[in-house]
Motif scaffolding. Structure first.
Motif, PDB file in Angstrom:
ATOM      1  N   ILE A   1       0.851  -1.197   0.000  1.00 35.93           N
ATOM      2  CA  ILE A   1       0.000   0.000   0.000  1.00 35.93           C
ATOM      3  C   ILE A   1       0.886   1.245   0.000  1.00 35.93           C
ATOM      4  CG2 ILE A   1      -1.651   1.344   1.379  1.00 35.93           C
ATOM      5  CD1 ILE A   1      -2.783  -1.376   2.370  1.00 35.93           C
ATOM      6  N   ARG A   2       1.924   1.217   0.820  1.00 38.27           N
ATOM      7  CA  ARG A   2       2.805   2.379   0.943  1.00 38.27           C
ATOM      8  C   ARG A   2       3.573   2.629  -0.373  1.00 38.27           C
ATOM      9  NH1 ARG A   2       8.012   1.390   4.428  1.00 38.27           N
ATOM     10  NH2 ARG A   2       8.461   0.290   2.497  1.00 38.27           N
ATOM     11  N   ASP A   3       4.155   1.571  -0.933  1.00 47.64           N
ATOM     12  CA  ASP A   3       5.060   1.755  -2.082  1.00 47.64           C
ATOM     13  C   ASP A   3       4.325   1.816  -3.417  1.00 47.64           C
ATOM     14  OD1 ASP A   3       7.067   1.665  -0.230  1.00 47.64           O
ATOM     15  OD2 ASP A   3       7.552  -0.447  -0.573  1.00 47.64           O
ATOM     16  N   ASP A   4       3.244   1.006  -3.567  1.00 49.15           N
ATOM     17  CA  ASP A   4       2.603   0.885  -4.886  1.00 49.15           C
ATOM     18  C   ASP A   4       1.154   1.332  -4.878  1.00 49.15           C
ATOM     19  OD1 ASP A   4       4.987  -0.379  -5.665  1.00 49.15           O
ATOM     20  OD2 ASP A   4       4.247  -2.294  -4.880  1.00 49.15           O
ATOM     21  N   LYS A   5       0.661   1.878  -3.769  1.00 49.87           N
ATOM     22  CA  LYS A   5      -0.757   2.208  -3.647  1.00 49.87           C
ATOM     23  C   LYS A   5      -1.607   1.020  -4.137  1.00 49.87           C
ATOM     24  CE  LYS A   5      -0.313   7.211  -3.773  1.00 49.87           C
ATOM     25  NZ  LYS A   5      -0.292   7.263  -2.288  1.00 49.87           N
ATOM     26  N   ASP A   6      -1.277  -0.158  -3.620  1.00 52.77           N
ATOM     27  CA  ASP A   6      -1.854  -1.422  -4.089  1.00 52.77           C
ATOM     28  C   ASP A   6      -3.279  -1.606  -3.527  1.00 52.77           C
ATOM     29  OD1 ASP A   6      -2.527  -4.092  -4.512  1.00 52.77           O
ATOM     30  OD2 ASP A   6      -0.470  -4.788  -4.278  1.00 52.77           O
ATOM     31  N   ARG A   7      -4.270  -1.482  -4.412  1.00 46.74           N
ATOM     32  CA  ARG A   7      -5.671  -1.568  -3.975  1.00 46.74           C
ATOM     33  C   ARG A   7      -6.084  -2.982  -3.601  1.00 46.74           C
ATOM     34  NH1 ARG A   7      -9.906   2.510  -6.178  1.00 46.74           N
ATOM     35  NH2 ARG A   7      -8.728   4.419  -5.908  1.00 46.74           N
ATOM     36  N   LYS A   8      -5.439  -3.962  -4.233  1.00 44.61           N
ATOM     37  CA  LYS A   8      -5.757  -5.352  -3.918  1.00 44.61           C
ATOM     38  C   LYS A   8      -5.331  -5.666  -2.480  1.00 44.61           C
ATOM     39  CE  LYS A   8      -4.654 -10.035  -5.585  1.00 44.61           C
ATOM     40  NZ  LYS A   8      -3.637 -10.482  -4.629  1.00 44.61           N
ATOM     41  N   ALA A   9      -4.126  -5.243  -2.139  1.00 48.17           N
ATOM     42  CA  ALA A   9      -3.641  -5.448  -0.767  1.00 48.17           C
ATOM     43  C   ALA A   9      -4.551  -4.723   0.211  1.00 48.17           C
ATOM     44  CB  ALA A   9      -2.206  -4.934  -0.650  1.00 48.17           C
ATOM     45  N   PHE A  10      -4.957  -3.505  -0.140  1.00 44.79           N
ATOM     46  CA  PHE A  10      -5.844  -2.746   0.746  1.00 44.79           C
ATOM     47  C   PHE A  10      -7.178  -3.466   0.926  1.00 44.79           C
ATOM     48  CE2 PHE A  10      -9.128   0.519   1.514  1.00 44.79           C
ATOM     49  CZ  PHE A  10      -8.657   0.996   2.726  1.00 44.79           C
ATOM     50  N   ALA A  11      -7.728  -3.972  -0.178  1.00 42.95           N
ATOM     51  CA  ALA A  11      -9.028  -4.664  -0.098  1.00 42.95           C
ATOM     52  C   ALA A  11      -8.937  -5.873   0.824  1.00 42.95           C
ATOM     53  CB  ALA A  11      -9.482  -5.076  -1.490  1.00 42.95           C
ATOM     54  N   GLU A  12      -7.808  -6.569   0.796  1.00 40.53           N
ATOM     55  CA  GLU A  12      -7.661  -7.741   1.677  1.00 40.53           C
ATOM     56  C   GLU A  12      -7.554  -7.321   3.146  1.00 40.53           C
ATOM     57  OE1 GLU A  12      -5.567 -10.763  -1.498  1.00 40.53           O
ATOM     58  OE2 GLU A  12      -4.770 -10.603   0.533  1.00 40.53           O
ATOM     59  N   ILE A  13      -6.777  -6.284   3.391  1.00 45.50           N
ATOM     60  CA  ILE A  13      -6.676  -5.783   4.777  1.00 45.50           C
ATOM     61  C   ILE A  13      -8.051  -5.315   5.242  1.00 45.50           C
ATOM     62  CG2 ILE A  13      -5.798  -3.850   6.159  1.00 45.50           C
ATOM     63  CD1 ILE A  13      -3.104  -4.346   5.173  1.00 45.50           C
ATOM     64  N   PHE A  14      -8.751  -4.616   4.379  1.00 49.98           N
ATOM     65  CA  PHE A  14     -10.095  -4.135   4.702  1.00 49.98           C
ATOM     66  C   PHE A  14     -11.015  -5.304   5.037  1.00 49.98           C
ATOM     67  CE2 PHE A  14     -14.303  -2.490   4.062  1.00 49.98           C
ATOM     68  CZ  PHE A  14     -14.232  -1.155   4.437  1.00 49.98           C
ATOM     69  N   GLY A  15     -11.008  -6.320   4.153  1.00 49.76           N
ATOM     70  CA  GLY A  15     -11.898  -7.474   4.330  1.00 49.76           C
ATOM     71  C   GLY A  15     -11.665  -8.162   5.667  1.00 49.76           C
ATOM     72  N   HIS A  16     -10.405  -8.227   6.091  1.00 45.48           N
ATOM     73  CA  HIS A  16     -10.102  -8.920   7.347  1.00 45.48           C
ATOM     74  C   HIS A  16     -10.325  -8.025   8.570  1.00 45.48           C
ATOM     75  CE1 HIS A  16      -8.157 -11.864   9.984  1.00 45.48           C
ATOM     76  NE2 HIS A  16      -7.532 -10.832  10.547  1.00 45.48           N
ATOM     77  N   PHE A  17      -9.802  -6.807   8.500  1.00 43.24           N
ATOM     78  CA  PHE A  17      -9.754  -5.987   9.719  1.00 43.24           C
ATOM     79  C   PHE A  17     -10.965  -5.076   9.926  1.00 43.24           C
ATOM     80  CE2 PHE A  17      -5.205  -7.038   9.322  1.00 43.24           C
ATOM     81  CZ  PHE A  17      -4.970  -7.500  10.607  1.00 43.24           C
ATOM     82  N   ALA A  18     -11.573  -4.571   8.855  1.00 47.08           N
ATOM     83  CA  ALA A  18     -12.664  -3.610   9.057  1.00 47.08           C
ATOM     84  C   ALA A  18     -13.792  -4.190   9.928  1.00 47.08           C
ATOM     85  CB  ALA A  18     -13.195  -3.117   7.707  1.00 47.08           C
ATOM     86  N   PRO A  19     -14.252  -5.427   9.679  1.00 43.36           N
ATOM     87  CA  PRO A  19     -15.318  -5.954  10.556  1.00 43.36           C
ATOM     88  C   PRO A  19     -14.876  -6.087  12.008  1.00 43.36           C
ATOM     89  CG  PRO A  19     -15.111  -7.265   8.547  1.00 43.36           C
ATOM     90  CD  PRO A  19     -13.913  -6.365   8.599  1.00 43.36           C
ATOM     91  N   ARG A  20     -13.600  -6.348  12.238  1.00 41.51           N
ATOM     92  CA  ARG A  20     -13.098  -6.457  13.620  1.00 41.51           C
ATOM     93  C   ARG A  20     -13.044  -5.080  14.283  1.00 41.51           C
ATOM     94  NH1 ARG A  20     -11.503 -10.831  10.983  1.00 41.51           N
ATOM     95  NH2 ARG A  20     -11.189 -12.771  12.151  1.00 41.51           N
ATOM     96  N   VAL A  21     -12.619  -4.088  13.521  1.00 42.33           N
ATOM     97  CA  VAL A  21     -12.599  -2.718  14.061  1.00 42.33           C
ATOM     98  C   VAL A  21     -14.025  -2.286  14.398  1.00 42.33           C
ATOM     99  CG1 VAL A  21     -12.133  -0.295  13.501  1.00 42.33           C
ATOM    100  CG2 VAL A  21     -10.478  -2.048  12.890  1.00 42.33           C
ATOM    101  N   LYS A  22     -14.948  -2.613  13.501  1.00 42.27           N
ATOM    102  CA  LYS A  22     -16.352  -2.251  13.746  1.00 42.27           C
ATOM    103  C   LYS A  22     -16.857  -2.923  15.021  1.00 42.27           C
ATOM    104  CE  LYS A  22     -20.851  -1.975  11.458  1.00 42.27           C
ATOM    105  NZ  LYS A  22     -21.613  -2.301  10.219  1.00 42.27           N
ATOM    106  N   GLY A  23     -16.527  -4.201  15.183  1.00 41.50           N
ATOM    107  CA  GLY A  23     -16.908  -4.922  16.397  1.00 41.50           C
ATOM    108  C   GLY A  23     -16.319  -4.259  17.634  1.00 41.50           C
ATOM    109  N   PHE A  24     -15.031  -3.895  17.543  1.00 41.56           N
ATOM    110  CA  PHE A  24     -14.341  -3.247  18.661  1.00 41.56           C
ATOM    111  C   PHE A  24     -15.022  -1.922  19.015  1.00 41.56           C
ATOM    112  CE2 PHE A  24     -11.102  -0.102  19.938  1.00 41.56           C
ATOM    113  CZ  PHE A  24     -10.706  -0.655  21.146  1.00 41.56           C
ATOM    114  N   LEU A  25     -15.375  -1.131  18.013  1.00 39.87           N
ATOM    115  CA  LEU A  25     -15.994   0.176  18.270  1.00 39.87           C
ATOM    116  C   LEU A  25     -17.388   0.019  18.870  1.00 39.87           C
ATOM    117  CD1 LEU A  25     -14.801   2.005  15.048  1.00 39.87           C
ATOM    118  CD2 LEU A  25     -14.104   2.539  17.395  1.00 39.87           C
ATOM    119  N   MET A  26     -18.119  -1.001  18.397  1.00 39.23           N
ATOM    120  CA  MET A  26     -19.466  -1.211  18.944  1.00 39.23           C
ATOM    121  C   MET A  26     -19.390  -1.642  20.405  1.00 39.23           C
ATOM    122  SD  MET A  26     -21.433  -2.759  15.594  1.00 39.23           S
ATOM    123  CE  MET A  26     -22.865  -3.338  16.506  1.00 39.23           C
ATOM    124  N   LYS A  27     -18.412  -2.492  20.731  1.00 41.21           N
ATOM    125  CA  LYS A  27     -18.246  -2.884  22.139  1.00 41.21           C
ATOM    126  C   LYS A  27     -17.772  -1.706  22.981  1.00 41.21           C
ATOM    127  CE  LYS A  27     -18.126  -7.780  21.851  1.00 41.21           C
ATOM    128  NZ  LYS A  27     -17.212  -8.234  20.775  1.00 41.21           N
TER     129      LYS A  27
END
Lengths: 225, 223
Positions: B59-85
């Motif tokens: 993401i840092r070197d190539d602005k890689d959207r595929k890598a971002f989408a994977e990080i998003f897919g894994h972590f965003a729902p966990r962050v959302k869970g954390f914020l709701m708790k």
């Protein structure tokens, strides 16, 4: 950098990492960490506990289009950032100059280094400047002339005192530059600034202090100590 | 790097080629037999962590959207869970999570894998947004270090730290339920600083010492 002997407690570091301390305590913690690699490393360790909690979190499904919405946010942010950098291409490094006494997080509250502090006399040669934070704690800079005592006092809540210049002693120990004293209800103490340099401290309390003589008690409502 | 992002939202694990390269790093040039023994047990988890690290670098070197989408897919729902708790309603948690993930992209150059795992870094961004949005407080941050975030850490330091994070995570999971509950409550913001125990039972010594040594080495190099 002189050797720091008095460090932050685990409870304060965990509270800082979790983001649940009063703002004034966060300021003292961030200022101490700016001076102390040991506590900086401990802070990273506690942050990694937070990472572990995110790892183990039960996933909550995101809304349908959330990835694309986020990518839109990123693009909007890129444009805003380019516009901002075109106006003022500054580097935003959070650093103080080598000759400054106050670490960077504190300078943000003071609006500069020591010469920007608006001191007020509180008696006995001691000066203070209350910094503006939310009301969950009171945080102030104290300037105690070399060899002078701060009035003898106890605490209702927790009092954090971080030395930024000079040193003081009380019934428990000596506190030099970078050292932090964490005092609670159990401690009645009378800090005395060492001879030599004036002692400058950053002090935060989450409850009013309890003075053991009547003059400071009368002055207390006016001085907010 | 341009790639299609259609199925990536379902990704739960980092892409396998990254896991492969992480595994290669794990198998090559590792100091000390003790670590190798550990690696046998925890190969999968630590190599996942290393793969997330390389996603951040993409993401840092190539602005890689595929890598971002994977990080998003894994972590965003966990962050959302954390914020709701932590007290956010679902709509607010969704919005803040999107902001957190956008910040992850924008500040990818600030991520230091010798001090934090990707989940830790995401946690700190989420925590700061939480303080801002839910507690409406300013957050004083420690001063930046003199060498800045641009110094690329040594690969073995990164691997060792990611392994430490894995060990720490296992130690957290192994704590007695009552103790674990207290720590989790502290991070959700359900405990005041006076209620946080001085003894957490968490073995933080190893990870602290490693970061401490790295700080010392970098300070020494600066002189």
């Amino acid at each position: 950098m002189t050797e720091i002997r008095h460090h932050l407690t685990d409870a304060l570091l965990m509270g800082y990492s979790a983001g649940t301390l009063p703002e004034g305590f966060n300021l003292v913690v961030a200022t101490h960490i700016s001076l102390c690699d040991e506590c900086r490393a401990r802070m990273h360790a506690f942050d990694n506990v937070g990472g572990g909690i995110v790892d183990n979190e039960t996933p909550e499904p995101m809304s349908m289009d959330s990835l694309n919405q986020t990518l839109d946010l990123i693009e909007a942010g890129d444009i805003a950032q380019q516009a901002a950098e075109a106006v003022s291409p500054t580097d935003t490094l959070n650093r103080r100059a080598d000759t400054d006494v106050l670490p960077a997080p504190l300078q943000q509250y003071v609006g500069g280094d020591l010469d920007a502090v608006k001191w007020r006399k509180v008696g006995g040669g001691v000066q203070q400047a209350i910094l503006k934070t939310d009301t969950s704690a009171t945080v102030r800079l104290l300037r105690i002339p070399a060899g002078t005592a701060v009035p003898d006092h106890g605490h209702r809540g927790t009092e954090l005192t971080l030395v930024l210049q000079g040193a003081f002693r009380d019934e428990t120990d000596r506190f030099g530059t970078g050292d932090i004293e964490v005092a609670n209800e159990d401690l009645d103490h009378q800090p005395i600034a060492e001879d030599g340099e004036d002692c400058i401290c950053l002090a935060a309390t989450d409850a009013p202090l309890r003075f053991n003589s009547w003059i400071p008690r009368i002055a207390q409502p006016f001085l907010r100590i | 790097m341009m790639t299609q992002t259609s199925t990536l939202m379902n990704a739960r694990k980092p892409a396998s080629h990254d896991a492969q390269s992480a595994k290669r790093i794990l198998e090559q040039g590792l100091p000390g037999p003790a670590l190798v023994k550990e690696v046998d047990l925890k190969k999968t988890h630590t190599s996942d962590r290393m793969a997330w690290v390389s996603h951040m670098q993409a993401i840092r070197d190539d602005k890689d959207r595929k890598a971002f989408a994977e990080i998003f897919g894994h972590f965003a729902p966990r962050v959302k869970g954390f914020l709701m708790k932590s007290g956010a309603n679902p709509e607010l948690a969704e919005d803040v999570t999107q902001e957190v993930m956008a910040t992850l992209w924008r500040k990818a150059h600030m991520f230091d894998p010798a001090k934090a795992s990707v989940s830790t870094w995401i946690f700190t961004i989420a925590r700061n947004r939480k303080i801002d949005v839910l507690r409406k407080q300013r957050r004083p941050e420690p001063e930046d270090l003199p060498w800045g975030p641009e110094a690329e850490p040594a690969q073995e330091d990164v691997l060792a730290l990611q392994q430490d994070c894995e060990n720490l995570n296992e130690a957290l999971a192994a704590l007695p339920d009552k103790q674990k509950e207290l720590i989790v409550k502290a991070y959700y913001g359900d405990l005041t600083h006076n209620e946080i125990a001085e003894q957490t039972g968490l073995p933080l010594g190893t990870i602290k010492s490693r970061i401490r040594l790295a700080l010392e080495r970098l300070r020494h190099q600066m002189k």
